[in-house]
Design a protein around this motif. Structure first.
Motif, PDB file in Angstrom:
ATOM      1  N   ARG A 244       0.830  -1.206   0.000  1.00  0.00           N
ATOM      2  CA  ARG A 244       0.000   0.000   0.000  1.00  0.00           C
ATOM      3  C   ARG A 244       0.870   1.263   0.000  1.00  0.00           C
ATOM      4  N   LEU A 245       1.932   1.248   0.797  1.00  0.00           N
ATOM      5  CA  LEU A 245       2.832   2.390   0.822  1.00  0.00           C
ATOM      6  C   LEU A 245       3.500   2.595  -0.532  1.00  0.00           C
ATOM      7  N   ALA A 246       3.961   1.499  -1.126  1.00  0.00           N
ATOM      8  CA  ALA A 246       4.642   1.594  -2.417  1.00  0.00           C
ATOM      9  C   ALA A 246       3.698   2.065  -3.512  1.00  0.00           C
ATOM     10  N   MET A 247       2.477   1.535  -3.526  1.00  0.00           N
ATOM     11  CA  MET A 247       1.523   1.934  -4.556  1.00  0.00           C
ATOM     12  C   MET A 247       1.067   3.372  -4.345  1.00  0.00           C
ATOM     13  N   GLY A 248       0.934   3.784  -3.075  1.00  0.00           N
ATOM     14  CA  GLY A 248       0.589   5.175  -2.812  1.00  0.00           C
ATOM     15  C   GLY A 248       1.655   6.118  -3.342  1.00  0.00           C
ATOM     16  N   ALA A 249       2.938   5.754  -3.111  1.00  0.00           N
ATOM     17  CA  ALA A 249       4.030   6.569  -3.622  1.00  0.00           C
ATOM     18  C   ALA A 249       4.047   6.570  -5.148  1.00  0.00           C
ATOM     19  N   ALA A 250       3.730   5.429  -5.753  1.00  0.00           N
ATOM     20  CA  ALA A 250       3.700   5.353  -7.215  1.00  0.00           C
ATOM     21  C   ALA A 250       2.607   6.252  -7.787  1.00  0.00           C
ATOM     22  N   VAL A 251       1.446   6.263  -7.141  1.00  0.00           N
ATOM     23  CA  VAL A 251       0.355   7.135  -7.593  1.00  0.00           C
ATOM     24  C   VAL A 251       0.784   8.592  -7.543  1.00  0.00           C
ATOM     25  N   ARG A 252       1.392   8.987  -6.417  1.00  0.00           N
ATOM     26  CA  ARG A 252       1.813  10.378  -6.283  1.00  0.00           C
ATOM     27  C   ARG A 252       2.905  10.740  -7.291  1.00  0.00           C
ATOM     28  N   GLY A 253       3.799   9.809  -7.565  1.00  0.00           N
ATOM     29  CA  GLY A 253       4.840  10.062  -8.538  1.00  0.00           C
ATOM     30  C   GLY A 253       4.294  10.218  -9.947  1.00  0.00           C
ATOM     31  N   LEU A 254       3.352   9.371 -10.321  1.00  0.00           N
ATOM     32  CA  LEU A 254       2.755   9.473 -11.655  1.00  0.00           C
ATOM     33  C   LEU A 254       1.939  10.756 -11.795  1.00  0.00           C
ATOM     34  N   ASP A 255       1.256  11.123 -10.719  1.00  0.00           N
ATOM     35  CA  ASP A 255       0.511  12.387 -10.755  1.00  0.00           C
ATOM     36  C   ASP A 255       1.460  13.566 -10.965  1.00  0.00           C
ATOM     37  N   GLU A 256       2.590  13.539 -10.271  1.00  0.00           N
ATOM     38  CA  GLU A 256       3.576  14.611 -10.416  1.00  0.00           C
ATOM     39  C   GLU A 256       4.156  14.641 -11.833  1.00  0.00           C
ATOM     40  N   GLU A 258       2.726  13.566 -14.551  1.00  0.00           N
ATOM     41  CA  GLU A 258       1.678  14.043 -15.463  1.00  0.00           C
ATOM     42  C   GLU A 258       1.506  15.551 -15.350  1.00  0.00           C
ATOM     43  N   ALA A 259       1.579  16.062 -14.129  1.00  0.00           N
ATOM     44  CA  ALA A 259       1.308  17.484 -13.914  1.00  0.00           C
ATOM     45  C   ALA A 259       2.471  18.374 -14.341  1.00  0.00           C
ATOM     46  N   SER A 260       3.718  17.949 -14.037  1.00  0.00           N
ATOM     47  CA  SER A 260       4.848  18.851 -14.264  1.00  0.00           C
ATOM     48  C   SER A 260       5.829  18.372 -15.319  1.00  0.00           C
ATOM     49  N   GLY A 261       5.712  17.112 -15.702  1.00  0.00           N
ATOM     50  CA  GLY A 261       6.610  16.598 -16.734  1.00  0.00           C
ATOM     51  C   GLY A 261       7.990  16.236 -16.241  1.00  0.00           C
ATOM     52  N   THR A 262       8.207  16.263 -14.936  1.00  0.00           N
ATOM     53  CA  THR A 262       9.503  15.893 -14.355  1.00  0.00           C
ATOM     54  C   THR A 262       9.288  15.372 -12.947  1.00  0.00           C
ATOM     55  N   LEU A 263      10.220  14.546 -12.487  1.00  0.00           N
ATOM     56  CA  LEU A 263      10.163  14.020 -11.120  1.00  0.00           C
ATOM     57  C   LEU A 263      11.252  14.621 -10.239  1.00  0.00           C
ATOM     58  N   THR A 264      11.803  15.726 -10.665  1.00  0.00           N
ATOM     59  CA  THR A 264      12.851  16.375  -9.872  1.00  0.00           C
ATOM     60  C   THR A 264      12.384  16.665  -8.446  1.00  0.00           C
ATOM     61  N   GLY A 265      11.141  17.054  -8.286  1.00  0.00           N
ATOM     62  CA  GLY A 265      10.618  17.374  -6.967  1.00  0.00           C
ATOM     63  C   GLY A 265      10.380  16.162  -6.087  1.00  0.00           C
ATOM     64  N   LYS A 266      10.520  14.976  -6.641  1.00  0.00           N
ATOM     65  CA  LYS A 266      10.279  13.738  -5.880  1.00  0.00           C
ATOM     66  C   LYS A 266      11.572  13.009  -5.515  1.00  0.00           C
ATOM     67  N   LEU A 267      12.720  13.572  -5.872  1.00  0.00           N
ATOM     68  CA  LEU A 267      13.967  12.855  -5.642  1.00  0.00           C
ATOM     69  C   LEU A 267      14.191  12.518  -4.175  1.00  0.00           C
ATOM     70  N   ASP A 268      13.817  13.417  -3.271  1.00  0.00           N
ATOM     71  CA  ASP A 268      14.023  13.166  -1.843  1.00  0.00           C
ATOM     72  C   ASP A 268      13.151  12.022  -1.329  1.00  0.00           C
ATOM     73  N   GLU A 269      12.102  11.670  -2.052  1.00  0.00           N
ATOM     74  CA  GLU A 269      11.219  10.583  -1.635  1.00  0.00           C
ATOM     75  C   GLU A 269      11.660   9.233  -2.194  1.00  0.00           C
ATOM     76  N   MET A 270      12.623   9.237  -3.095  1.00  0.00           N
ATOM     77  CA  MET A 270      13.050   8.009  -3.755  1.00  0.00           C
ATOM     78  C   MET A 270      14.181   7.330  -2.989  1.00  0.00           C
ATOM     79  N   GLN A 271      14.220   6.013  -3.079  1.00  0.00           N
ATOM     80  CA  GLN A 271      15.394   5.276  -2.613  1.00  0.00           C
ATOM     81  C   GLN A 271      16.557   5.620  -3.547  1.00  0.00           C
ATOM     82  N   HIS A 272      17.668   6.048  -2.961  1.00  0.00           N
ATOM     83  CA  HIS A 272      18.821   6.423  -3.770  1.00  0.00           C
ATOM     84  C   HIS A 272      19.409   5.189  -4.449  1.00  0.00           C
ATOM     85  N   ARG A 273      19.970   5.410  -5.623  1.00  0.00           N
ATOM     86  CA  ARG A 273      20.609   4.314  -6.338  1.00  0.00           C
ATOM     87  C   ARG A 273      21.654   3.612  -5.457  1.00  0.00           C
ATOM     88  N   ALA A 274      22.424   4.382  -4.701  1.00  0.00           N
ATOM     89  CA  ALA A 274      23.454   3.791  -3.839  1.00  0.00           C
ATOM     90  C   ALA A 274      22.837   2.896  -2.765  1.00  0.00           C
TER      91      ALA A 274
END
Length: 299
Positions: A244-256, A258-274
């Motif tokens: 549920r947490l993962a899907m909720g985050a996915a919904v918010r990411g897709l909405d972002e 769609e709305a802005s055309g970039t996920l730059t504002g969501k980087l702090d919410e993502m698991q870092h590659r490292a």
């Protein structure tokens, strides 16, 4: 590197030893193998594999549509990725008592530490939906006897889940739990308890380990680990929470996106590659074969 170093037999033995202490063990639900590794990294005692999650992963509702092959295969993928014991939701056992027996052996071969078999009519429905039906007591007991007789490793945990409280009330659940223990169940999962008092009533009725299901948006209030420990629970699961947490985050990411055309504002919410590379032990693979994994992780 690759899979867990602890053998399934040792996982089962160690799990049984720890369960026998009477402490409360926390089993968050893994929605894939990687999340099982994260559960281990964060210090929990075990991994739960939910039938509802496996159904949802296939885009299906939790109404008994998954097969033994699908559940055992996915459960194996999850269980082998962690040193922790994993318990799987085996629904009604995928058929009659002989099918239940086969289910147990398939789950043993898949490396699980245990499973639970429920007393719903087959095909079942989600335990926190209305309109459930349960089988008669004889059928419920036959399922558990078949499961116990079929296992080859005595440490493989056969847990009996009963959904009868939502159909016939708490007294019926207490009576059913006692009968299931007499039939050989190692532990009891009383589904859809509505209060701590109901958990406590089952606790007073049987002397085997008890599991509490803290699923969101269901029939039970979301009690804390301390509250459940105080009424004598031995296992607690959060079966669908990480999904549920993962899907909720996915919904918010897709909405972002769609709305802005970039996920730059969501980087702090993502698991870092490292962090991802650390979780899946890229460095271990690098040490094994530097000719293939010859890179550095940039932060």
């Amino acid at each position: 590197m690759l899979y867990a170093q602890t053998t399934p037999a040792d996982k089962r033995r160690l799990f049984r030893e720890r369960l026998a202490t009477g402490e409360l063990l926390r089993f968050p639900g893994a929605f894939n193998p990687l999340s099982a590794r994260l559960i281990e990294q964060k210090g929990f005692e075990g991994v739960y594999i939910s039938g509802a999650v496996l159904s949802a992963d296939l885009g299906l509702p939790d109404i008994g549509l998954t097969t033994l092959t699908e559940v055992a295969g996915r459960a194996k993928q999850i269980a082998r990725m962690t040193e922790l014991p994993a318990i799987v939701d085996a629904d009604t056992g995928f058929g009659e008592p002989m099918n239940v027996a086969r289910t147990v052996q398939e789950m043993e071969d898949a490396g699980l530490a245990g499973l639970h078999i429920e007393d719903q009519v087959n095909p079942k429905r989600c335990g926190h939906l209305d309109g459930k039906q349960v089988v008669d007591e004889q059928t419920a007991l036959q399922r558990i006897r078949a499961a116990v007789d079929a296992r080859r490793d005595a440490n493989f945990l056969v847990m009996a889940r009963t959904d009868i409280a939502a159909v016939d009330g708490l007294d019926a659940a207490v009576d059913r739990a006692k009968a299931l223990v007499d039939a050989g169940a190692d532990a009891i999962f009383p589904e859809a308890m509505r209060s701590l008092a109901e958990f406590e009533a089952v606790r007073k009725a049987v002397d085997v380990p008890l599991l509490a299901n803290m699923t969101e948006f269901g029939k039970s209030d979301l009690f804390s680990v301390d509250q459940l420990r105080d009424v004598g629970m031995n296992l607690v699961i959060w079966p669908v929470s990480l999904l549920r947490l993962a899907m909720g985050a996915a919904v918010r990411g897709l909405d972002e996106l769609e709305a802005s055309g970039t996920l730059t504002g969501k980087l702090d919410e993502m698991q870092h590659r490292a962090d991802l590379y650390e979780l899946i032990d890229y460095e271990g693979y690098n040490r094994f074969d530097t000719g293939i994994f010859n890179f550095t992780v940039a932060r």
